[in-house]
Motif scaffolding. Structure first.
Motif, PDB file in Angstrom:
ATOM      1  N   ALA A  97       0.814  -1.219   0.000  1.00  0.00           N
ATOM      2  CA  ALA A  97       0.000   0.000   0.000  1.00  0.00           C
ATOM      3  C   ALA A  97       0.850   1.273   0.000  1.00  0.00           C
ATOM      4  CB  ALA A  97      -0.967  -0.014   1.189  1.00  0.00           C
ATOM      5  N   PRO A  98       1.955   1.354   0.762  1.00  0.00           N
ATOM      6  CA  PRO A  98       2.789   2.558   0.689  1.00  0.00           C
ATOM      7  C   PRO A  98       3.410   2.784  -0.689  1.00  0.00           C
ATOM      8  CG  PRO A  98       3.231   1.361   2.727  1.00  0.00           C
ATOM      9  CD  PRO A  98       2.379   0.466   1.874  1.00  0.00           C
ATOM     10  N   ILE A  99       3.676   1.706  -1.418  1.00  0.00           N
ATOM     11  CA  ILE A  99       4.182   1.844  -2.789  1.00  0.00           C
ATOM     12  C   ILE A  99       3.096   2.449  -3.678  1.00  0.00           C
ATOM     13  CG2 ILE A  99       5.067   0.610  -4.808  1.00  0.00           C
ATOM     14  CD1 ILE A  99       7.040   0.675  -2.498  1.00  0.00           C
ATOM     15  N   TYR A 100       1.880   1.954  -3.533  1.00  0.00           N
ATOM     16  CA  TYR A 100       0.755   2.536  -4.272  1.00  0.00           C
ATOM     17  C   TYR A 100       0.649   4.042  -4.016  1.00  0.00           C
ATOM     18  CZ  TYR A 100      -1.263  -2.256  -4.774  1.00  0.00           C
ATOM     19  OH  TYR A 100      -1.510  -3.566  -5.059  1.00  0.00           O
ATOM     20  N   LYS A 101       0.686   4.399  -2.749  1.00  0.00           N
ATOM     21  CA  LYS A 101       0.476   5.805  -2.371  1.00  0.00           C
ATOM     22  C   LYS A 101       1.529   6.716  -2.997  1.00  0.00           C
ATOM     23  CE  LYS A 101       0.137   8.862   1.670  1.00  0.00           C
ATOM     24  NZ  LYS A 101      -1.092   9.557   1.251  1.00  0.00           N
ATOM     25  N   ARG A 102       2.757   6.243  -3.074  1.00  0.00           N
ATOM     26  CA  ARG A 102       3.846   7.080  -3.588  1.00  0.00           C
ATOM     27  C   ARG A 102       3.847   7.198  -5.104  1.00  0.00           C
ATOM     28  NH1 ARG A 102       8.929   4.354  -1.290  1.00  0.00           N
ATOM     29  NH2 ARG A 102       9.951   5.677  -2.847  1.00  0.00           N
ATOM     30  N   PHE A 103       3.503   6.108  -5.804  1.00  0.00           N
ATOM     31  CA  PHE A 103       3.737   6.081  -7.243  1.00  0.00           C
ATOM     32  C   PHE A 103       2.482   6.018  -8.108  1.00  0.00           C
ATOM     33  CE2 PHE A 103       7.613   4.142  -5.374  1.00  0.00           C
ATOM     34  CZ  PHE A 103       8.551   5.059  -5.842  1.00  0.00           C
ATOM     35  N   LEU A 104       1.339   5.680  -7.523  1.00  0.00           N
ATOM     36  CA  LEU A 104       0.136   5.450  -8.316  1.00  0.00           C
ATOM     37  C   LEU A 104      -1.000   6.356  -7.868  1.00  0.00           C
ATOM     38  CD1 LEU A 104       0.226   1.528  -8.265  1.00  0.00           C
ATOM     39  CD2 LEU A 104       1.308   3.056  -9.932  1.00  0.00           C
ATOM     40  N   ASN A 105      -1.976   6.516  -8.749  1.00  0.00           N
ATOM     41  CA  ASN A 105      -3.171   7.306  -8.450  1.00  0.00           C
ATOM     42  C   ASN A 105      -4.364   6.355  -8.344  1.00  0.00           C
ATOM     43  OD1 ASN A 105      -5.368   8.987  -8.341  1.00  0.00           O
ATOM     44  ND2 ASN A 105      -4.923  10.083 -10.239  1.00  0.00           N
ATOM     45  N   PRO A 106      -4.958   6.196  -7.152  1.00  0.00           N
ATOM     46  CA  PRO A 106      -6.073   5.242  -6.995  1.00  0.00           C
ATOM     47  C   PRO A 106      -7.221   5.475  -7.963  1.00  0.00           C
ATOM     48  CG  PRO A 106      -5.328   6.030  -4.858  1.00  0.00           C
ATOM     49  CD  PRO A 106      -4.626   6.864  -5.893  1.00  0.00           C
ATOM     50  N   PHE A 107      -7.393   6.703  -8.427  1.00  0.00           N
ATOM     51  CA  PHE A 107      -8.489   7.004  -9.347  1.00  0.00           C
ATOM     52  C   PHE A 107      -8.229   6.455 -10.757  1.00  0.00           C
ATOM     53  CE2 PHE A 107      -9.041  10.024  -5.942  1.00  0.00           C
ATOM     54  CZ  PHE A 107     -10.412  10.042  -5.750  1.00  0.00           C
ATOM     55  N   ASP A 108      -7.009   5.967 -11.010  1.00  0.00           N
ATOM     56  CA  ASP A 108      -6.691   5.350 -12.301  1.00  0.00           C
ATOM     57  C   ASP A 108      -7.134   3.892 -12.372  1.00  0.00           C
ATOM     58  OD1 ASP A 108      -5.537   7.628 -13.322  1.00  0.00           O
ATOM     59  OD2 ASP A 108      -3.482   7.055 -12.799  1.00  0.00           O
ATOM     60  N   TYR A 109      -7.569   3.322 -11.238  1.00  0.00           N
ATOM     61  CA  TYR A 109      -7.872   1.891 -11.168  1.00  0.00           C
ATOM     62  C   TYR A 109      -9.367   1.678 -10.953  1.00  0.00           C
ATOM     63  CZ  TYR A 109      -2.900   1.781 -11.019  1.00  0.00           C
ATOM     64  OH  TYR A 109      -1.591   1.976 -11.354  1.00  0.00           O
ATOM     65  N   TYR A 110      -9.841   0.537 -11.436  1.00  0.00           N
ATOM     66  CA  TYR A 110     -11.286   0.290 -11.365  1.00  0.00           C
ATOM     67  C   TYR A 110     -11.561  -1.198 -11.286  1.00  0.00           C
ATOM     68  CZ  TYR A 110     -16.231   0.220 -12.685  1.00  0.00           C
ATOM     69  OH  TYR A 110     -17.578  -0.009 -12.699  1.00  0.00           O
ATOM     70  N   PHE A 111     -12.472  -1.561 -10.387  1.00  0.00           N
ATOM     71  CA  PHE A 111     -12.951  -2.934 -10.283  1.00  0.00           C
ATOM     72  C   PHE A 111     -14.453  -2.844 -10.079  1.00  0.00           C
ATOM     73  CE2 PHE A 111     -13.509  -6.972  -7.775  1.00  0.00           C
ATOM     74  CZ  PHE A 111     -13.143  -7.835  -8.786  1.00  0.00           C
ATOM     75  N   ASN A 112     -15.239  -3.376 -11.016  1.00  0.00           N
ATOM     76  CA  ASN A 112     -16.665  -3.057 -11.043  1.00  0.00           C
ATOM     77  C   ASN A 112     -17.474  -3.733  -9.944  1.00  0.00           C
ATOM     78  OD1 ASN A 112     -16.621  -5.644 -12.071  1.00  0.00           O
ATOM     79  ND2 ASN A 112     -18.027  -5.237 -13.751  1.00  0.00           N
ATOM     80  N   LEU A 113     -16.844  -4.562  -9.096  1.00  0.00           N
ATOM     81  CA  LEU A 113     -17.539  -5.153  -7.958  1.00  0.00           C
ATOM     82  C   LEU A 113     -17.226  -4.428  -6.653  1.00  0.00           C
ATOM     83  CD1 LEU A 113     -17.092  -8.959  -8.766  1.00  0.00           C
ATOM     84  CD2 LEU A 113     -19.041  -7.491  -9.272  1.00  0.00           C
ATOM     85  N   SER A 114     -16.433  -3.369  -6.727  1.00  0.00           N
ATOM     86  CA  SER A 114     -16.023  -2.642  -5.523  1.00  0.00           C
ATOM     87  C   SER A 114     -16.472  -1.188  -5.591  1.00  0.00           C
ATOM     88  CB  SER A 114     -14.496  -2.688  -5.369  1.00  0.00           C
ATOM     89  OG  SER A 114     -14.042  -4.001  -5.167  1.00  0.00           O
ATOM     90  N   TYR A 115     -16.612  -0.574  -4.402  1.00  0.00           N
ATOM     91  CA  TYR A 115     -16.781   0.869  -4.350  1.00  0.00           C
ATOM     92  C   TYR A 115     -15.499   1.533  -4.853  1.00  0.00           C
ATOM     93  CZ  TYR A 115     -20.861   0.119  -1.308  1.00  0.00           C
ATOM     94  OH  TYR A 115     -22.071  -0.265  -0.780  1.00  0.00           O
ATOM     95  N   GLN A 116     -15.653   2.684  -5.494  1.00  0.00           N
ATOM     96  CA  GLN A 116     -14.503   3.380  -6.068  1.00  0.00           C
ATOM     97  C   GLN A 116     -14.208   4.665  -5.290  1.00  0.00           C
ATOM     98  OE1 GLN A 116     -13.169   1.524  -8.458  1.00  0.00           O
ATOM     99  NE2 GLN A 116     -14.960   0.191  -8.344  1.00  0.00           N
ATOM    100  N   PRO A 117     -12.927   5.039  -5.191  1.00  0.00           N
ATOM    101  CA  PRO A 117     -11.756   4.265  -5.589  1.00  0.00           C
ATOM    102  C   PRO A 117     -11.458   3.166  -4.576  1.00  0.00           C
ATOM    103  CG  PRO A 117     -11.049   6.320  -4.608  1.00  0.00           C
ATOM    104  CD  PRO A 117     -12.554   6.378  -4.674  1.00  0.00           C
ATOM    105  N   MET A 118     -10.918   2.099  -5.064  1.00  0.00           N
ATOM    106  CA  MET A 118     -10.564   0.958  -4.220  1.00  0.00           C
ATOM    107  C   MET A 118      -9.054   0.757  -4.270  1.00  0.00           C
ATOM    108  SD  MET A 118      -9.601  -1.664  -6.401  1.00  0.00           S
ATOM    109  CE  MET A 118      -9.349  -1.450  -8.163  1.00  0.00           C
ATOM    110  N   VAL A 119      -8.570  -0.122  -3.388  1.00  0.00           N
ATOM    111  CA  VAL A 119      -7.170  -0.504  -3.426  1.00  0.00           C
ATOM    112  C   VAL A 119      -7.105  -2.025  -3.380  1.00  0.00           C
ATOM    113  CG1 VAL A 119      -6.757  -0.483  -0.916  1.00  0.00           C
ATOM    114  CG2 VAL A 119      -4.877  -0.003  -2.478  1.00  0.00           C
ATOM    115  N   MET A 120      -6.170  -2.609  -4.130  1.00  0.00           N
ATOM    116  CA  MET A 120      -6.038  -4.063  -4.190  1.00  0.00           C
ATOM    117  C   MET A 120      -4.876  -4.528  -3.317  1.00  0.00           C
ATOM    118  SD  MET A 120      -6.732  -5.062  -8.171  1.00  0.00           S
ATOM    119  CE  MET A 120      -8.428  -5.384  -8.701  1.00  0.00           C
TER     120      MET A 120
END
Length: 309
Positions: A183-206
């Motif tokens: 999760a800390p890697i996600y926070k530093r390098f990625l934007n959660p709003f760029d990801y999507y999973f249609n069975l989850s509330y958005q934005p989600m994290v995997m």
């Protein structure tokens, strides 16, 4: 050593990390969680890292080349799957052209199965990391820095003159708690709003709580090729602590999506996880992959803990 982790561009929003890679009509876009695991390990080992996800951030190859030139890595790690393999090999060629001294490692399900064909086809690719590559990448970087023999590194393939060499098989990781959080890697390098999973509330994290699956579904690539048919999982304490970190440090996140192949394969683990989620007051709901034969009591415990789907 500076290590660039790359999810290369292909067909626009191509969801590469999932068990069925493709351009999905719903817009599904998975996080590059396997690259994130290896990046977290590399940083823990003292290497400088950068992670770029081209399909999610809609970066073109030209933008990727500029991004990589700016970081100027000593080693580049490219994830590849069967559908994108030819295109990924071409990306490797272009990366080698702009940074000829940097070593290129290709990772993923396709090259794990087809490492010999990959090395034979494309000279720009220096090494293949076979199977679970979390530690392999850092081991290669350490060996290059210290001028050590690559033959001693398990789980890789490379050229030795005209010969193609595969080293000893790397054992599967048994203690997944020893891996740093992603999760800390996600926070530093990625934007959660760029990801999507249609069975989850958005934005989600995997997140990944465990690897491997005791089922033998013939179409599911990761257990067959990389992770095996035994579910190895983190401890509930480890997983819940990362969930709490997400809750406290990624305020935009509305749901946690567990991408384990079979989250409740170990029912005692699943029930203790459910208890701890409530004890530690995790507020975020979560999604998990469960087989339809999960027993009622385990399903009820997970539902009461926040399992939404």
């Amino acid at each position: 050593m500076k290590i660039q982790f790359i999810n290369p561009p292909y067909l626009g929003r191509f969801s590469r990390a999932q068990r069925s890679p493709g351009v999905i009509k719903s817009g599904t876009m998975y996080y590059p969680y396997w690259l994130a695991h290896a990046a977290a390990v590399a940083e823990q080992r003292g290497h400088e890292i950068d992670l770029v996800d081209c399909p999610a951030s809609r970066k073109s190859e030209a933008e990727l080349l500029r991004h990589v030139q700016q970081f100027s890595p000593d080693m580049m790690v490219i994830e590849s799957v069967t559908a994108s393999w030819n295109a990924d090999c071409q990306v490797a060629v272009h990366l080698k052209q702009v940074l000829p001294m940097a070593k290129i490692v290709m990772v993923g399900t396709h090259v794990t199965a087809m490492w010999r064909e990959t090395l034979a086809q494309q000279a720009a690719i220096d090494y293949i990391a076979i199977g679970e590559y979390d530690y392999t990448i850092s081991d290669i970087a350490d060996a290059l820095e210290r001028n050590r023999d690559l033959q001693d590194i398990a789980g890789m393939a490379y050229r030795n003159g005209s010969a193609l060499v595969q080293t000893a098989e790397r054992p599967l990781i048994e203690n997944l708690d020893e891996l740093p959080w992603i999760a800390p890697i996600y926070k530093r390098f990625l934007n959660p709003f760029d990801y999507y999973f249609n069975l989850s509330y958005q934005p989600m994290v995997m997140l990944i709580a465990g690897r491997g699956c005791n089922a033998v579904c013939f179409y599911c690539v990761y257990p067959q090729v990389v992770h095996g048919h035994r579910y190895r999982h983190c401890t509930p304490d480890y997983i819940v602590a990362e969930m709490l970190w997400v809750q406290e440090n990624m305020p935009d996140i509305r749901e946690i999506t567990f991408e384990d192949d079979n989250f409740a394969a170990d029912r005692s683990f699943a029930r203790r996880f459910a208890e701890l989620v409530q004890e530690k007051k995790v507020r975020l709901p979560f999604f998990a992959n469960l087989r339809t034969n999960v027993d009622f009591d385990t399903l009820k415990a997970l539902r009461e803990a926040g399992l939404r789907n």
